[in-house]
Design a protein around this motif. Structure first.
Motif, PDB file in Angstrom:
ATOM      1  N   CYS B  29       0.768 -14.483  -5.761  1.00  0.00           N
ATOM      2  CA  CYS B  29       1.164 -13.117  -5.386  1.00  0.00           C
ATOM      3  C   CYS B  29       1.282 -12.924  -3.871  1.00  0.00           C
ATOM      4  N   ALA B  33       4.149 -10.712  -2.081  1.00  0.00           N
ATOM      5  CA  ALA B  33       3.825  -9.431  -1.449  1.00  0.00           C
ATOM      6  C   ALA B  33       4.587  -9.303  -0.129  1.00  0.00           C
ATOM      7  N   TRP B  52       7.575  -3.442  -5.678  1.00  0.00           N
ATOM      8  CA  TRP B  52       6.381  -4.242  -5.422  1.00  0.00           C
ATOM      9  C   TRP B  52       6.335  -5.435  -6.395  1.00  0.00           C
ATOM     10  N   ALA B  55       3.274  -7.002  -8.240  1.00  0.00           N
ATOM     11  CA  ALA B  55       2.671  -6.219  -9.332  1.00  0.00           C
ATOM     12  C   ALA B  55       3.122  -6.776 -10.682  1.00  0.00           C
ATOM     13  N   GLY B  73      -4.770 -10.481  -7.859  1.00  0.00           N
ATOM     14  CA  GLY B  73      -3.833  -9.514  -7.266  1.00  0.00           C
ATOM     15  C   GLY B  73      -4.486  -8.758  -6.128  1.00  0.00           C
ATOM     16  N   HIS B  74      -5.759  -8.424  -6.321  1.00  0.00           N
ATOM     17  CA  HIS B  74      -6.518  -7.697  -5.303  1.00  0.00           C
ATOM     18  C   HIS B  74      -6.651  -8.536  -4.024  1.00  0.00           C
ATOM     19  N   THR B  77      -3.176  -8.840  -2.237  1.00  0.00           N
ATOM     20  CA  THR B  77      -2.781  -7.617  -1.536  1.00  0.00           C
ATOM     21  C   THR B  77      -3.619  -7.433  -0.283  1.00  0.00           C
ATOM     22  N   ASP B  99      -4.607  -1.984  -6.090  1.00  0.00           N
ATOM     23  CA  ASP B  99      -3.937  -3.031  -6.861  1.00  0.00           C
ATOM     24  C   ASP B  99      -4.887  -3.764  -7.799  1.00  0.00           C
ATOM     25  N   SER B 136       0.420   2.654 -12.607  1.00  0.00           N
ATOM     26  CA  SER B 136       1.022   2.803 -11.276  1.00  0.00           C
ATOM     27  C   SER B 136       0.662   4.152 -10.662  1.00  0.00           C
ATOM     28  N   CYS B 139      -2.917   4.007  -9.418  1.00  0.00           N
ATOM     29  CA  CYS B 139      -2.943   3.229  -8.176  1.00  0.00           C
ATOM     30  C   CYS B 139      -2.414   4.067  -7.004  1.00  0.00           C
ATOM     31  N   TYR B 165       4.818   4.696  -5.033  1.00  0.00           N
ATOM     32  CA  TYR B 165       3.997   3.758  -5.799  1.00  0.00           C
ATOM     33  C   TYR B 165       4.326   3.864  -7.285  1.00  0.00           C
ATOM     34  N   ASP B 169       6.125   0.462  -8.183  1.00  0.00           N
ATOM     35  CA  ASP B 169       5.302  -0.455  -8.979  1.00  0.00           C
ATOM     36  C   ASP B 169       5.826  -0.545 -10.410  1.00  0.00           C
TER      37      ASP B 169
END
Lengths: 271, 199
Positions: B29, B33, B52, B55, B73-74, B77, B99, B136, B139, B165, B169
């Motif tokens: 990812c 990103a 994004w 995502a 993913g966290h 990001t 995320d 989404s 988030c 977002y 997303d």
């Protein structure tokens, strides 16, 4: 030359020889200091010193040039956000906007300060990450008493990022050779074309994940076992002193921010 | 299993498999990103993209491999916004946590409704169509409310941010994630890490 995560660095660079803990601590300190400092003058001095230090530290300055496009993206974001959506009082109001916000002289100075903060973090992080090797992340975090599982995962993420970047270019070039034109069409058509890279990339990702799991299990890697390490990085007295200085600097900055106006933005607080 | 483990249907104990899932998802990812932000940047919003792309990947990884995919993913990001965009510490953490939350909300909806990520039935497709915009939105609300509280963005940009977002997303997850789930879930089932074996 020493291979780091992102490039090759001369092996006589003073930064390469730093203890892994110091590299990680420097990365944290640079980002936290840039977060604490709101004085445009001090940020400008810090940024200038950082840019000038690339040559004596033997890190190629061209590294920053590669991030120029990213820098432009963020600078426009900051500028738009503050110019179109803020109400920062100043000595003169330059422009009043129909939705109730305005641009004052202080708006311009504050947006400039935020841009300096971002550039300080970008340049400083680039300087340190240019000399970061995978062993630095693993051993540095372990020396900071971070559990091995977390240190290993973060190191793996960096290693995989550089591998997937190569995969991405291979898959994209293969698609281009088969007739996909990534540069034509509207921005959403382009996005749609790029999204077609997803399936081959994901197949590669899942395959790598399975292979990695089997390799790690076959090697008997236990995340909770008492571990022995191949490399030893004993801390010299000068490095211990540097850790104390860096930690104290962070604490002093917080105290200075709270107790005086030295690091604050001129004109705070906005009312 | 108890608590969150029970809801998500997976063990929270860390082993080599989970580390591999998180590390590989983060690695996959991270470059995406960067491309996403360059491709469709949003004026006035730090490190935001109108499409994004990552995502789509970490939603799918989370549905296949559980919380460890979301954690990947966290990390991606957080690193992308931290190093590559150099924005302030709270922006990294804020975006990173947003995320992390989004794919977990999606996984929770799938687990609670007992839908399958294979998206073979009409019911599964409806759950997917509802879960993605809902995630989404959660988030977007999280990220921009925190940005607003820290003074990083202003009120007019809060609305734009949440909407961006929500659309950016959702669009990316539907465009990238749907073909991935439909075409690769059978392939991924071979993996012992697949979290739906218990069904």
């Amino acid at each position: 030359m020493v291979k780091t995560f992102f490039l090759h660095i001369e092996d006589n660079s003073p930064l390469i020889k730093l203890h892994p803990v110091l590299k990680i601590l420097l990365l944290i300190v640079i980002n936290i200091e840039a977060w604490i400092i709101e004085s445009p003058l001090i940020l400008l001095i810090v940024l200038t010193v950082m840019i000038l230090s690339f040559k004596p530290l033997k890190v190629p300055l061209s590294r920053i040039a590669r991030f120029l496009l990213f820098a432009v993206m963020i600078v426009q974001a900051i500028a738009f956000s503050y110019l179109l959506g803020s109400t920062i009082p100043g000595n003169i109001v330059l422009l009043k906007l129909p939705w109730g916000t305005y641009v004052s002289d202080m708006t311009l100075l504050y947006a400039f300060t935020m841009i300096l903060r971002f550039l300080t973090m970008l340049v400083g992080s680039t300087l340190i990450l240019a000399v970061m090797r995978d062993v630095d992340i693993t051993y540095g975090l372990i020396s900071m008493k971070v559990p091995f599982s977390i240190a290993f995962t973060i190191s793996l993420a960096f290693r995989m990022a550089s591998i997937f970047l190569e995969d991405y270019f291979k898959v994209r070039d293969s698609m281009a050779l088969r007739g996909t034109n990534f540069s034509s069409g509207s921005i959403f058509e382009k996005a749609n074309k790029y999204s077609r890279l997803a399936v081959p990339l994901m197949v590669l990702g899942v395959r790598r994940m399975m292979e990695l799991t089997y390799i790690l299990e076959a090697k008997g890697l236990g995340l909770r076992k008492k571990r022995t390490y191949l490399y030893q990085f004993p801390l010299k007295a000068s490095e211990k002193l540097a850790i104390v200085v860096l930690t104290s600097l962070m604490c002093l900055s917080i105290v200075a921010k709270v107790s005086s106006r030295l690091l604050s933005f001129p004109g705070w607080p906005f009312v | 299993m108890d608590g969150m483990d029970k809801v998500l249907g997976e063990s929270m104990e860390v082993n080599v498999r989970q580390v591999a899932i998180t590390g590989v998802t983060a690695g996959l990812c991270l470059p995406l990103a960067l491309f996403a932000i360059i491709l469709i940047p949003i004026p006035g919003l730090p490190a935001a993209s109108g499409f994004w792309i990552p995502a789509g990947f970490y939603f799918v990884m989370t549905l296949w491999f559980g919380i460890w995919g979301a954690l990947g993913g966290h990390i991606a990001t957080t690193i992308a916004m931290g190093y590559f965009f150099g924005y302030t510490l709270h922006v990294w953490l804020d975006g990173g946590i947003g995320d992390l939350l989004a794919p977990l909300v999606c996984l929770l909806v799938f687990k609670l409704t007992k839908a399958s990520p294979e998206l073979k039935t009409k019911r599964d497709k409806i759950v997917w169509a509802i879960a993605v915009p809902l995630s989404s939105l959660v988030c977007g609300l999280w990220v921009h409310t925190i940005h607003l509280l820290f003074g990083t963005i202003t009120w007019p940009f809060w609305y734009i941010g949440v909407l961006t977002y929500f659309i950016g997303d959702s669009l990316a997850v539907f465009t990238v994630g749907t073909p991935l789930l439909k075409s690769l879930t059978d392939y991924v089932k071979q993996s012992p890490m697949y979290v739906w074996h218990q069904r």
